[in-house]
Scaffold this motif. Structure first.
Motif, PDB file in Angstrom:
ATOM      1  N   MET A   9       0.844  -1.177   0.000  1.00 40.17           N
ATOM      2  CA  MET A   9       0.000   0.000   0.000  1.00 40.17           C
ATOM      3  C   MET A   9       0.887   1.237   0.000  1.00 40.17           C
ATOM      4  O   MET A   9       1.944   1.244   0.592  1.00 40.17           O
ATOM      5  N   THR A  10       0.425   2.267  -0.618  1.00 42.10           N
ATOM      6  CA  THR A  10       1.248   3.450  -0.781  1.00 42.10           C
ATOM      7  C   THR A  10       1.067   4.422   0.371  1.00 42.10           C
ATOM      8  O   THR A  10       0.051   4.436   1.045  1.00 42.10           O
ATOM      9  N   ALA A  11       2.091   5.251   0.566  1.00 40.46           N
ATOM     10  CA  ALA A  11       2.069   6.211   1.670  1.00 40.46           C
ATOM     11  C   ALA A  11       1.053   7.322   1.438  1.00 40.46           C
ATOM     12  O   ALA A  11       0.635   7.985   2.381  1.00 40.46           O
ATOM     13  N   ASP A  12       0.638   7.546   0.189  1.00 43.19           N
ATOM     14  CA  ASP A  12      -0.291   8.638  -0.080  1.00 43.19           C
ATOM     15  C   ASP A  12      -1.756   8.244   0.130  1.00 43.19           C
ATOM     16  O   ASP A  12      -2.648   9.043  -0.089  1.00 43.19           O
ATOM     17  N   VAL A  13      -2.023   7.023   0.578  1.00 49.18           N
ATOM     18  CA  VAL A  13      -3.390   6.592   0.861  1.00 49.18           C
ATOM     19  C   VAL A  13      -3.768   7.085   2.258  1.00 49.18           C
ATOM     20  O   VAL A  13      -3.093   6.769   3.225  1.00 49.18           O
ATOM     21  N   PRO A  14      -4.837   7.877   2.368  1.00 51.76           N
ATOM     22  CA  PRO A  14      -5.224   8.389   3.687  1.00 51.76           C
ATOM     23  C   PRO A  14      -5.689   7.262   4.609  1.00 51.76           C
ATOM     24  O   PRO A  14      -6.273   6.283   4.170  1.00 51.76           O
ATOM     25  N   GLU A  15      -5.411   7.428   5.907  1.00 52.41           N
ATOM     26  CA  GLU A  15      -5.815   6.418   6.883  1.00 52.41           C
ATOM     27  C   GLU A  15      -7.218   6.664   7.414  1.00 52.41           C
ATOM     28  O   GLU A  15      -7.847   5.753   7.920  1.00 52.41           O
ATOM     29  N   ARG A  16      -7.713   7.862   7.322  1.00 54.36           N
ATOM     30  CA  ARG A  16      -9.048   8.140   7.856  1.00 54.36           C
ATOM     31  C   ARG A  16     -10.099   7.951   6.755  1.00 54.36           C
ATOM     32  O   ARG A  16      -9.791   8.030   5.562  1.00 54.36           O
ATOM     33  N   PRO A  17     -11.331   7.686   7.157  1.00 56.90           N
ATOM     34  CA  PRO A  17     -12.392   7.470   6.174  1.00 56.90           C
ATOM     35  C   PRO A  17     -12.568   8.675   5.249  1.00 56.90           C
ATOM     36  O   PRO A  17     -12.417   9.826   5.669  1.00 56.90           O
ATOM     37  N   LEU A  18     -12.884   8.386   4.005  1.00 54.75           N
ATOM     38  CA  LEU A  18     -13.096   9.440   3.011  1.00 54.75           C
ATOM     39  C   LEU A  18     -14.372  10.220   3.282  1.00 54.75           C
ATOM     40  O   LEU A  18     -14.439  11.421   3.017  1.00 54.75           O
ATOM     41  N   ILE A  19     -15.390   9.513   3.778  1.00 53.85           N
ATOM     42  CA  ILE A  19     -16.691  10.118   4.075  1.00 53.85           C
ATOM     43  C   ILE A  19     -17.228   9.462   5.343  1.00 53.85           C
ATOM     44  O   ILE A  19     -16.812   8.358   5.687  1.00 53.85           O
ATOM     45  N   GLN A  38     -12.915   3.509   3.607  1.00 51.20           N
ATOM     46  CA  GLN A  38     -11.638   3.429   4.315  1.00 51.20           C
ATOM     47  C   GLN A  38     -10.572   2.953   3.322  1.00 51.20           C
ATOM     48  O   GLN A  38     -10.479   1.752   3.040  1.00 51.20           O
ATOM     49  N   PRO A  39      -9.784   3.852   2.765  1.00 54.95           N
ATOM     50  CA  PRO A  39      -8.863   3.486   1.687  1.00 54.95           C
ATOM     51  C   PRO A  39      -7.918   2.325   2.006  1.00 54.95           C
ATOM     52  O   PRO A  39      -7.706   1.456   1.161  1.00 54.95           O
ATOM     53  N   LEU A  40      -7.375   2.285   3.207  1.00 56.17           N
ATOM     54  CA  LEU A  40      -6.449   1.198   3.541  1.00 56.17           C
ATOM     55  C   LEU A  40      -7.177  -0.140   3.625  1.00 56.17           C
ATOM     56  O   LEU A  40      -6.666  -1.165   3.155  1.00 56.17           O
ATOM     57  N   VAL A  41      -8.349  -0.139   4.205  1.00 55.30           N
ATOM     58  CA  VAL A  41      -9.142  -1.372   4.308  1.00 55.30           C
ATOM     59  C   VAL A  41      -9.582  -1.813   2.912  1.00 55.30           C
ATOM     60  O   VAL A  41      -9.493  -2.999   2.565  1.00 55.30           O
ATOM     61  N   ALA A  42     -10.039  -0.869   2.098  1.00 55.58           N
ATOM     62  CA  ALA A  42     -10.493  -1.194   0.743  1.00 55.58           C
ATOM     63  C   ALA A  42      -9.346  -1.768  -0.092  1.00 55.58           C
ATOM     64  O   ALA A  42      -9.540  -2.750  -0.822  1.00 55.58           O
TER      65      ALA A  42
END
Length: 118
Positions: free
Chosen positions: A1-11, A72-76
């Motif tokens: 996973m890349t470092a630019d993926v946010p850890e907090r939910p998008l919405i 959740q970008p990291l979970v997705a």
């Protein structure tokens, strides 16, 4: 996973209404909108034929789980990786581990939307 993926939910997690879920899907996974529309049509038709609200409840529950994971970008990202491993891996133990982790992610999503574990 890349470092630019946010850890907090998008919405925020939306309420389990068709309109709110459609809006959430449009924001976080717009490519899923055709499937959303097709499945909604099927659920409404089935509910009308059976005079039962169950198909619509299953539809909103399924899409609530989808949104809970995809917002959740990291979970997705991990979910997508695991889906690929579960289907494409030639290592049986790796496939089993992937399916098990997918189950945990789904259980967590169910709990997050108030359903408890599957």
């Amino acid at each position: 996973m890349t470092a630019d993926v946010p850890e907090r939910p998008l919405i925020p997690q939306p309420p389990a209404t068709v309109a709110a879920l459609r809006q959430a899907v449009a924001r976080i996974t717009p490519s899923a909108l055709p499937a959303f529309a097709d499945q909604l049509d099927e659920a409404v038709d089935q509910a009308r034929q059976e005079a039962d609200f169950g198909p619509v409840w299953r539809f909103t529950t399924s899409w609530s789980i989808h949104v809970q994971i995809q917002r959740q970008p990291l979970v997705a990202a991990r979910f997508r990786e695991l889906e690929i491993l579960a289907v494409e891996s030639e290592d049986r133990d790796q496939r089993r581990a992937a399916v098990s982790e997918l189950g945990r992610i789904l259980d967590d999503a169910c709990e997050a939307i108030g359903l408890g574990k599957r």
